[in-house]
Each structure stands twice: as C-alpha cells, then as structure tokens.
Scaffold this motif. Structure first.
Motif, PDB file in Angstrom:
ATOM      1  N   UNK A  65      32.877  -5.032  -1.257  1.00  0.00           N
ATOM      2  CA  UNK A  65      33.160  -5.771  -2.313  1.00  0.00           C
ATOM      3  C   UNK A  65      31.949  -5.357  -3.381  1.00  0.00           C
ATOM      4  N   UNK A  66      30.678  -5.298  -3.064  1.00  0.00           N
ATOM      5  CA  UNK A  66      29.591  -4.961  -4.003  1.00  0.00           C
ATOM      6  C   UNK A  66      29.804  -3.702  -4.268  1.00  0.00           C
ATOM      7  N   UNK A  67      30.244  -2.625  -3.865  1.00  0.00           N
ATOM      8  CA  UNK A  67      30.453  -1.261  -4.232  1.00  0.00           C
ATOM      9  C   UNK A  67      31.447  -1.206  -5.172  1.00  0.00           C
ATOM     10  N   UNK A  68      32.635  -1.959  -4.959  1.00  0.00           N
ATOM     11  CA  UNK A  68      33.580  -1.919  -6.007  1.00  0.00           C
ATOM     12  C   UNK A  68      33.272  -2.604  -7.373  1.00  0.00           C
ATOM     13  N   UNK A  69      32.239  -3.417  -7.207  1.00  0.00           N
ATOM     14  CA  UNK A  69      32.019  -4.284  -8.527  1.00  0.00           C
ATOM     15  C   UNK A  69      30.868  -3.379  -9.207  1.00  0.00           C
ATOM     16  N   UNK A  70      29.994  -2.832  -8.458  1.00  0.00           N
ATOM     17  CA  UNK A  70      28.844  -2.321  -8.986  1.00  0.00           C
ATOM     18  C   UNK A  70      28.708  -0.817  -8.837  1.00  0.00           C
ATOM     19  N   UNK A  71      29.406  -0.161  -7.930  1.00  0.00           N
ATOM     20  CA  UNK A  71      29.268   1.246  -7.630  1.00  0.00           C
ATOM     21  C   UNK A  71      28.292   1.309  -6.277  1.00  0.00           C
ATOM     22  N   UNK A  72      27.928   2.631  -6.078  1.00  0.00           N
ATOM     23  CA  UNK A  72      27.286   3.100  -5.057  1.00  0.00           C
ATOM     24  C   UNK A  72      25.808   3.003  -5.279  1.00  0.00           C
ATOM     25  N   UNK A  73      25.366   3.044  -6.168  1.00  0.00           N
ATOM     26  CA  UNK A  73      23.697   2.937  -6.444  1.00  0.00           C
ATOM     27  C   UNK A  73      23.472   2.408  -7.497  1.00  0.00           C
ATOM     28  N   UNK A  74      22.127   1.802  -7.555  1.00  0.00           N
ATOM     29  CA  UNK A  74      21.598   0.902  -8.585  1.00  0.00           C
ATOM     30  C   UNK A  74      21.290   1.774  -9.926  1.00  0.00           C
ATOM     31  N   UNK A  75      21.015   2.977  -9.690  1.00  0.00           N
ATOM     32  CA  UNK A  75      20.960   4.024 -10.872  1.00  0.00           C
ATOM     33  C   UNK A  75      19.538   3.924 -11.430  1.00  0.00           C
ATOM     34  N   UNK A  76      18.765   3.289 -11.123  1.00  0.00           N
ATOM     35  CA  UNK A  76      17.319   3.348 -11.771  1.00  0.00           C
ATOM     36  C   UNK A  76      16.445   2.367 -11.084  1.00  0.00           C
ATOM     37  N   UNK A  77      15.398   2.515 -11.455  1.00  0.00           N
ATOM     38  CA  UNK A  77      14.346   1.235 -10.984  1.00  0.00           C
ATOM     39  C   UNK A  77      14.575  -0.119 -11.561  1.00  0.00           C
ATOM     40  N   UNK A  78      14.041  -1.138 -10.966  1.00  0.00           N
ATOM     41  CA  UNK A  78      14.584  -2.307 -11.312  1.00  0.00           C
ATOM     42  C   UNK A  78      14.261  -2.856 -12.762  1.00  0.00           C
ATOM     43  N   UNK A  79      13.164  -2.192 -13.295  1.00  0.00           N
ATOM     44  CA  UNK A  79      12.441  -2.624 -14.540  1.00  0.00           C
ATOM     45  C   UNK A  79      13.369  -1.863 -15.697  1.00  0.00           C
ATOM     46  N   UNK A  80      13.844  -0.825 -15.377  1.00  0.00           N
ATOM     47  CA  UNK A  80      14.685   0.013 -16.417  1.00  0.00           C
ATOM     48  C   UNK A  80      16.100  -0.442 -16.346  1.00  0.00           C
ATOM     49  N   UNK A  81      16.772   0.442 -15.398  1.00  0.00           N
ATOM     50  CA  UNK A  81      18.567   0.043 -15.268  1.00  0.00           C
ATOM     51  C   UNK A  81      18.886  -0.244 -14.060  1.00  0.00           C
ATOM     52  N   UNK A  82      17.898  -0.487 -13.048  1.00  0.00           N
ATOM     53  CA  UNK A  82      18.317  -0.706 -11.529  1.00  0.00           C
ATOM     54  C   UNK A  82      18.615  -2.151 -11.343  1.00  0.00           C
ATOM     55  N   UNK A  83      18.427  -3.171 -12.043  1.00  0.00           N
ATOM     56  CA  UNK A  83      18.368  -4.637 -11.795  1.00  0.00           C
ATOM     57  C   UNK A  83      19.762  -5.011 -11.966  1.00  0.00           C
ATOM     58  N   UNK A  84      20.366  -5.619 -10.790  1.00  0.00           N
ATOM     59  CA  UNK A  84      21.653  -6.270 -10.485  1.00  0.00           C
ATOM     60  C   UNK A  84      21.498  -7.837 -10.403  1.00  0.00           C
ATOM     61  N   UNK A  85      22.737  -8.728 -10.645  1.00  0.00           N
ATOM     62  CA  UNK A  85      22.407  -9.926 -10.298  1.00  0.00           C
ATOM     63  C   UNK A  85      22.355 -10.362  -8.779  1.00  0.00           C
ATOM     64  N   UNK A  86      23.158  -9.370  -7.944  1.00  0.00           N
ATOM     65  CA  UNK A  86      22.801  -9.651  -6.565  1.00  0.00           C
ATOM     66  C   UNK A  86      21.414  -9.460  -6.145  1.00  0.00           C
ATOM     67  N   UNK A  87      20.423  -8.787  -6.733  1.00  0.00           N
ATOM     68  CA  UNK A  87      18.945  -8.574  -6.336  1.00  0.00           C
ATOM     69  C   UNK A  87      18.413  -9.886  -6.302  1.00  0.00           C
ATOM     70  N   UNK A  88      18.628 -10.582  -7.758  1.00  0.00           N
ATOM     71  CA  UNK A  88      18.075 -11.900  -7.968  1.00  0.00           C
ATOM     72  C   UNK A  88      18.719 -12.871  -7.042  1.00  0.00           C
ATOM     73  N   UNK A  89      19.863 -12.912  -6.803  1.00  0.00           N
ATOM     74  CA  UNK A  89      20.375 -13.784  -5.561  1.00  0.00           C
ATOM     75  C   UNK A  89      19.908 -13.505  -4.335  1.00  0.00           C
ATOM     76  N   UNK A  90      19.522 -12.173  -3.794  1.00  0.00           N
ATOM     77  CA  UNK A  90      18.943 -11.953  -2.369  1.00  0.00           C
ATOM     78  C   UNK A  90      17.512 -12.420  -2.510  1.00  0.00           C
ATOM     79  N   UNK A  91      16.685 -12.328  -3.743  1.00  0.00           N
ATOM     80  CA  UNK A  91      15.401 -12.752  -3.563  1.00  0.00           C
ATOM     81  C   UNK A  91      15.117 -14.290  -3.676  1.00  0.00           C
ATOM     82  N   UNK A  92      16.232 -15.034  -4.262  1.00  0.00           N
ATOM     83  CA  UNK A  92      16.304 -16.462  -4.083  1.00  0.00           C
ATOM     84  C   UNK A  92      16.647 -17.067  -2.602  1.00  0.00           C
ATOM     85  N   UNK A  93      17.570 -16.149  -2.044  1.00  0.00           N
ATOM     86  CA  UNK A  93      17.991 -16.444  -0.678  1.00  0.00           C
ATOM     87  C   UNK A  93      16.698 -16.223   0.349  1.00  0.00           C
TER      88      UNK A  93
END
Length: 382
Positions: A65-93
């Motif tokens: 499901x994540x691949x369908x929504x976001x694609x296969x890669x994060x495309x960059x470092x988190x501080x530039x273009x690689x941050x996704x809502x999923x990352x924040x959710x995982x860090x909170x979990x």
C-alpha cells in the motif's frame, strides 16, 4: 609490471587456511521457521526474525500500500525531498513504545550508531565501549575521532577503573554497549551502567538491536526489561530484526533528537528510509503491542532447548533468544554446521574473527513449532 592488487589472493588464501572463509547462501521465497536454502528445505535456526514477522501478510500488505501511494523510493534525504508522513508516524510509534519524548529513523541500524556517535563526541572526548560491542558501535567510535578504550565484557569494575583513570582528562564521555550481545546472547548490566554514567557525568548509549520487540513486558527492549524506562540515556535500535523490516532508530529526549537532525551525518546525508520499509515497520510495531503471545512463545521455545541440550553442550550464558553452543575449533564448528545442514537444519558456525571462540549460534523464533525443536534435539544428539 607489478600488480597492486596481488595481495588480495594471498589474503584470501590465508583466510581459507584458517577456516575463516565465508560465502553467501541464497534463500528462496519468504523467510520463516522453515526456508528453502540453496534448493534444500531446512528448519531455520539462523534468523534474527525473532517474532516471525518478515513474512507476515500484514507487513507485506502495508508495504504494498505504501509503494502504491508513495512509490518505491524516498527520492532524497529527509531534510530536502525525502521526508514522508509515514516517517513521522513511525518515529512517533517508536517513541511511544520506548516511552521517550521523541525518536529519529535512519536508513539502517548501522547508520544510526555511526551517526549518533559521530554527532555526540569528537576529538576532545572519550568513549568507553564494551569489548564485545557490535561492529557499528566500534566503527562509530573510530569515525568520531574520540579517544576510544574498550572495557572488559560486562565488567563493571574494569569500566569504573577506566572512568577513574581517564574521565577527568576529557570534555565529554560516552559509554556504549549492546543490551543483548548478538554473538553471545547475554545482557548488559544496565542499571549498574546507568549508575556509573551518573556518577562520572557520562552519557550512556545502548544498542537495543536484538532486544527491541523481544525483551520487556511490552517488547520495548532491555531498557524496559530492567525497569529503566525514563532514565537519561540514548537508545539505538534496528527495524530489521524482530520488526521484520529495514532501518534503524535513535530514541531519547526531544533535545537529543533535534540535535541529531542537525548533526548526525549518516541521517543528514542519506536518502530517507523507503516507504515500503517504513510502512512495514509501522505494522510490526502494532503487532508487537497487540500480540504479546509471540514473545511468550519465544521464551517457551528457549526453555525447551536449554532443558534438552544443557547436559550435552556447553551453552554460553544467555537470557535472550540467542543460544550459543560452544565448540572447540573453527573446523569443528564448520563440520557440525554441515552435518546439521545435511540433516535439514540451518544452524550456522560462527568463528573468529567475528568472535574469540568458535560456536554454533542458534536463534529462536516465535514461529518455531515443537516438532522443529524436537527435530533439532534429535539431530544435535545423534
């Protein structure tokens, strides 16, 4: 004309003579308690997938499901273009599981240790590390440029002696240790380490790689197991073992995590964790907290193995799902492992230089059935 690479063959020949040579073996299909290794079906006692989640349909569906929504890669470092809502959710979990103020997800557990250590200490500082620490802790110490000294494994007297001798000469001090030692299975004396860290104004970084999801009443790791939740320390771990995914994390105070976002090079300059791995880890954390029976089964299996092999083998002291059967030499370890493989059991030989003495390293999973354990016993005793 001289060949600057000629030494490689000589070095490989030396590795072969010492019975230290290693090669990869392919597993076909999903991982699990039973796998197909090099075309042969074997019971798997070599996996760090302690909870049996790497092949779980729920993790697979979350990743898809994540691949369908976001694609296969994060495309960059988190501080530039690689941050996704999923990352924040995982860090909170992760922070919720660890009961810390915040957490930061890295692209591997190795990178988490390298980045955290490099950010926290430098050339004017001191690192005191357990001599059996994981490679990522040792290499992180080297890369930091800090003065690095090993203390004897789990030896509090030796650690305190080195604190007394060296601490006053350095700006900051960092004590590092695994909580579950991956090649032995024993635990660090965490409460006593915390007290020494407090007494000598030292930071304490613990690697929970083999404890996360397994140890503690809620699967929060050895920090929970030792009732040290809320203590002032830095928790590092991985998403690639009991959580069945890939990636690493640091958990701790908000100020620590904010600092690492700005100073940890292996986070700043690395592409963000892929959407699939992030989603799979999130699904695994949900299972860790809702299915405690998986942890119970692991330790029931550990008890069975100990009770049925203790009189025939020297089992290194362990309170974890990692059980090590001591053998006399690298060759004997290799011969034992081959005999077991021929009989349908994958249980690898671990040899120097990875460990000081050769052993068979047996890892226990929640998905091992009683018939698997009984078959293991019969083959080890035959």
């Amino acid at each position: 004309m001289s060949n600057p690479y000629s030494w490689l063959e000589k070095s490989l020949a030396t590795i072969h003579r010492a019975n230290w040579y290693r090669s990869v073996k392919s597993i076909t299909g999903r991982g699990g308690a039973v796998v197909e290794l090099e075309g042969k079906k074997v019971i798997n006692f070599a996996s760090n997938d302690y909870l049996g989640l790497a092949g779980d349909d729920r993790l697979i569906e979350a990743a898809v499901q994540a691949v369908r929504e976001y694609g296969t890669g994060s495309t960059g470092s988190r501080l530039i273009s690689g941050h996704r809502p999923l990352h924040q959710q995982l860090e909170q979990a992760i922070a919720a599981l660890k009961q810390t103020e915040d957490a930061l997800v890295f692209s591997s557990g190795y990178l988490a240790n390298l980045g955290a250590i490099a950010a926290l200490v430098g050339s004017r500082d001191l690192i005191l590390g357990d001599q059996y620490n994981h490679s990522s802790l040792k290499n992180g110490a080297i890369l930091s440029g800090a003065k690095t000294i090993d203390y004897l494994h789990n030896n509090l007297e030796d650690l305190e002696s080195k604190l007394k001798q060296y601490r006053a000469d350095y700006r900051r001090c960092l004590i590092t240790t695994d909580t579950v030692f991956s090649m032995d299975g024993d635990l660090c004396p965490l409460p006593e380490l915390l007290q020494l860290a407090q007494d000598y104004e030292a930071m304490l970084l613990v690697d929970e790689a083999h404890a996360t999801g397994v140890m503690g009443a809620r699967g929060a790791g050895c920090v929970e197991h030792f009732n040290c939740t809320g203590a002032a320390l830095i928790q590092v771990g991985t998403l690639s073992k009991a959580l069945g995914s890939l990636g690493g994390y640091v958990a701790g105070s908000k100020v620590l995590i904010d600092f690492l976002r700005n100073r940890a090079p292996s986070w700043i300059y690395t592409t963000g964790l892929s959407p699939a791995d992030t989603a799979a880890a999130l699904a695994a954390l949900e299972i860790v907290q809702t299915e405690p029976e998986r942890r119970n089964t692991i330790f029931e299996n550990v008890k069975f193995i100990k009770e049925n092999l203790i009189n025939q083998f020297e089992i290194l002291p362990s309170e974890s799902p990692i059980l090590c059967l001591k053998v006399d030499s690298p060759k004997m370890a290799l011969d034992y492992a081959q005999k077991l493989y021929d009989g349908g059991i994958f249980l690898p030989a671990i040899r120097p230089p990875t460990v000081p003495t050769s052993r068979l390293r047996l890892t226990v999973m929640a998905t091992h059935e009683l018939s698997h354990l009984e078959y293991l016993r019969s083959k080890l005793l035959s």
